[in-house]
Design a protein around this motif. Structure first.
Motif, short mmCIF file in Angstrom:
data_model
loop_
_atom_site.label_atom_id
_atom_site.label_comp_id
_atom_site.label_asym_id
_atom_site.label_seq_id
_atom_site.Cartn_x
_atom_site.Cartn_y
_atom_site.Cartn_z
N TYR A 30 0.86 -1.18 0.00
CA TYR A 30 0.00 0.00 0.00
C TYR A 30 0.90 1.24 0.00
O TYR A 30 1.78 1.37 0.85
N PHE A 31 0.62 2.15 -0.94
CA PHE A 31 1.53 3.27 -1.18
C PHE A 31 0.87 4.61 -0.89
O PHE A 31 -0.29 4.85 -1.26
N SER A 32 1.63 5.49 -0.30
CA SER A 32 1.30 6.91 -0.21
C SER A 32 2.20 7.65 -1.19
O SER A 32 3.12 7.06 -1.78
N ALA A 33 1.97 8.94 -1.33
CA ALA A 33 2.83 9.72 -2.23
C ALA A 33 4.28 9.68 -1.76
O ALA A 33 5.21 9.54 -2.57
N GLY A 34 4.48 9.78 -0.46
CA GLY A 34 5.84 9.76 0.07
C GLY A 34 6.52 8.42 -0.09
O GLY A 34 7.67 8.33 -0.52
N SER A 35 5.82 7.35 0.26
CA SER A 35 6.46 6.04 0.20
C SER A 35 6.75 5.61 -1.23
O SER A 35 7.78 4.99 -1.51
N VAL A 36 5.86 5.94 -2.17
CA VAL A 36 6.11 5.53 -3.55
C VAL A 36 7.24 6.35 -4.16
O VAL A 36 8.06 5.84 -4.93
N GLY A 37 7.33 7.64 -3.78
CA GLY A 37 8.44 8.44 -4.27
C GLY A 37 9.78 7.93 -3.77
O GLY A 37 10.75 7.80 -4.53
N ARG A 38 9.84 7.61 -2.46
CA ARG A 38 11.09 7.08 -1.90
C ARG A 38 11.45 5.73 -2.51
O ARG A 38 12.62 5.43 -2.75
N LEU A 39 10.43 4.90 -2.77
CA LEU A 39 10.68 3.59 -3.37
C LEU A 39 11.28 3.73 -4.77
O LEU A 39 12.27 3.05 -5.09
N PHE A 40 10.70 4.59 -5.60
CA PHE A 40 11.22 4.74 -6.96
C PHE A 40 12.65 5.26 -6.96
O PHE A 40 13.49 4.78 -7.73
N ARG A 41 12.94 6.22 -6.09
CA ARG A 41 14.31 6.74 -6.05
C ARG A 41 15.29 5.67 -5.56
O ARG A 41 16.40 5.55 -6.08
N ALA A 42 14.87 4.87 -4.56
CA ALA A 42 15.74 3.82 -4.05
C ALA A 42 16.03 2.75 -5.11
O ALA A 42 17.08 2.11 -5.09
N ALA A 43 15.08 2.56 -6.04
CA ALA A 43 15.25 1.55 -7.09
C ALA A 43 15.98 2.10 -8.31
O ALA A 43 16.14 1.37 -9.31
N GLY A 44 16.42 3.36 -8.26
CA GLY A 44 17.23 3.90 -9.34
C GLY A 44 16.51 4.75 -10.36
O GLY A 44 16.91 4.83 -11.52
N PHE A 45 15.43 5.42 -9.92
CA PHE A 45 14.65 6.26 -10.83
C PHE A 45 14.58 7.69 -10.32
O PHE A 45 14.55 7.94 -9.11
N ASP A 46 14.53 8.62 -11.25
CA ASP A 46 14.19 10.00 -10.95
C ASP A 46 12.68 10.14 -11.01
O ASP A 46 12.06 9.79 -12.03
N VAL A 47 12.08 10.68 -9.97
CA VAL A 47 10.64 10.89 -9.95
C VAL A 47 10.34 12.25 -10.56
O VAL A 47 10.77 13.29 -10.06
N LEU A 48 9.60 12.24 -11.65
CA LEU A 48 9.26 13.47 -12.36
C LEU A 48 8.02 14.12 -11.78
O LEU A 48 7.93 15.36 -11.68
N ALA A 49 7.03 13.30 -11.42
CA ALA A 49 5.77 13.83 -10.91
C ALA A 49 5.01 12.75 -10.17
O ALA A 49 5.10 11.57 -10.50
N ILE A 50 4.27 13.16 -9.15
CA ILE A 50 3.30 12.31 -8.47
C ILE A 50 2.05 13.17 -8.28
O ILE A 50 2.14 14.28 -7.75
#
Length: 392
Positions: free
Chosen positions: A220-240
């Motif tokens: 289950y994802f919030s805006a914060g947790s999904v943003g941190r997850l994507f960055r930890a996996a090697g992605f730049d987050v452009l928008a949420i």
């Protein structure tokens, strides 16, 4: 990762903040036999929140209990409201990310309706992969290829201008491992954008929406947790951003270049804020369940009938939470013809077509998803019915 660590960041897992009753392990797998539906396997439900990154997950989830196949009927594509949403979203993503004439891979494409919209919006070709895809139900003549299978086993390389993944990540338990596999499979990271959609758990917590907690959703994802997850996996987050009556999060990202990820964006809350919302959910859960039990009991005591509108996951979760009072629900309605005359896992309610309500004449219709309240109200009016309509 171990059972005692967060699947997103590896931090030590806390005690669950919510432990529910066992629930059906599949809520979109309808059955043709009522006894089989009533006896459908159940799994344990215990939600934990990582204090380090904010991910919420079912720490008692067992992937071996899950079944995804062509019998899995998850589509909302028969709803005009849903069709309008995916039509707009597809056109928006094609325009903003210059996908006209490009290649798109959709991981977890379901019954294919979104990839069809992307093709109509101008992509050059698309590949959809899902164990439940049914090509015979999809319009022909579009530049689309369908794989009945799973990523990465059945599609090891991702050579595309965009990777789309909608309402799939929440079904994945090892979420960071899954995103890392996507990152590794992308053959040309400079050209590829990721376009994801997941349910927003913050709304679930704030509204004490117990009907949005079910076994298939291991994460289950919030805006914060999904943003941190994507960055930890090697992605730049452009928008949420929030979408679909604020029920979902749209996440747009690109593979990070040079190992330097972007900073958090304003929509992202910190884990402590999410923990407060989780505590409120835990305190208010029983009261919310009791509210709907009392509402249905009151209608029954007055000689009226109650039906719920929505034969999918929300409906299964709602009925499961009612316990013995689920027998006071006289019917389940769904516009999807592939669900009609099938039986709901857990309680064995038969799914009705809207026209069947002319015989049932319900006093109360409980709408499982408020996004559809207007179209459901219009359908009831067309049927000449005037029940009380209440949305979860």
């Amino acid at each position: 990762m171990t059972a005692g660590t967060c699947p997103a960041c590896g931090a030590a897992a806390p005690e669950p903040f919510h432990v529910g009753e066992p629930v059906p392990v599949n809520s979109c797998l309808l059955l043709g036999d009522r006894d089989a539906a009533v006896d459908f396997p159940k799994g344990a439900l215990a939600l934990a929140l990582c204090p380090a990154c904010g991910l919420i997950w079912n720490c008692r989830y067992d992937p071996e209990l899950m079944t995804y196949s062509q019998d899995y009927e998850e589509t909302q594509g028969f709803s005009p409201t849903f069709q309008a949403f995916i039509h707009h979203l597809a056109a928006d993503w094609v325009e903003r990310y210059s996908l006209g004439g490009g290649t798109v891979v959709e991981i977890g494409c379901g019954k294919g309706e979104f990839l069809v919209e992307l093709a109509r919006a101008g992509i050059g070709s698309g590949i959809g992969i899902d164990p439940g895809v049914q090509p015979a139900r999809i319009p022909a003549g579009l530049p689309l290829t369908w794989i009945q299978g799973l990523f990465p086993q059945d599609l090891p390389d991702l050579r595309a201008d965009a990777i789309v993944c909608r309402h799939t990540l929440e079904h994945i338990a090892p979420v960071r491992e899954f995103l890392a596999a996507i990152r590794s499979a992308i053959t040309e990271p400079e050209r590829t954008v990721l376009l994801f959609e997941v349910p927003d758990v913050r709304r679930v917590l704030d509204e004490v929406a117990f009907w949005d907690v079910y076994y298939e959703h291991s994460s289950y994802f919030s805006a914060g947790s999904v943003g941190r997850l994507f960055r930890a996996a090697g992605f730049d987050v452009l928008a949420i951003e929030r979408a679909y009556s604020d029920q979902t999060l749209l996440v747009e990202a690109r593979p990070a270049v040079g190992g330097v990820a972007t900073a958090a964006i304003p929509i992202e809350e910190d884990p402590a804020e999410l923990a407060e919302a989780a505590a409120r959910f835990a305190r208010g859960h029983q009261a919310m369940v009791d509210h709907w039990r009392d509402r249905i009991r009151t209608v029954h005591a007055g000689g009226g009938r109650t039906v719920i509108w929505g034969g999918g996951s929300k409906g299964v979760a709602f009925l499961a939470a009612l316990g013995a009072d689920s027998r006071l629900v006289d019917g389940v309605v769904d516009i999807n013809p592939f669900k009609q005359n099938q039986y709901m896992a857990g309680t064995g309610h038969r799914v009705l077509a809207p026209k069947d309500l002319t015989d049932a004449e319900p006093a109360l219709v409980i709408v499982m998803n408020g996004a559809y309240r207007t179209e459901i109200g219009a359908e009831l009016t067309d049927l000449g019915l005037t029940p009380t309509v209440e949305a979860l």
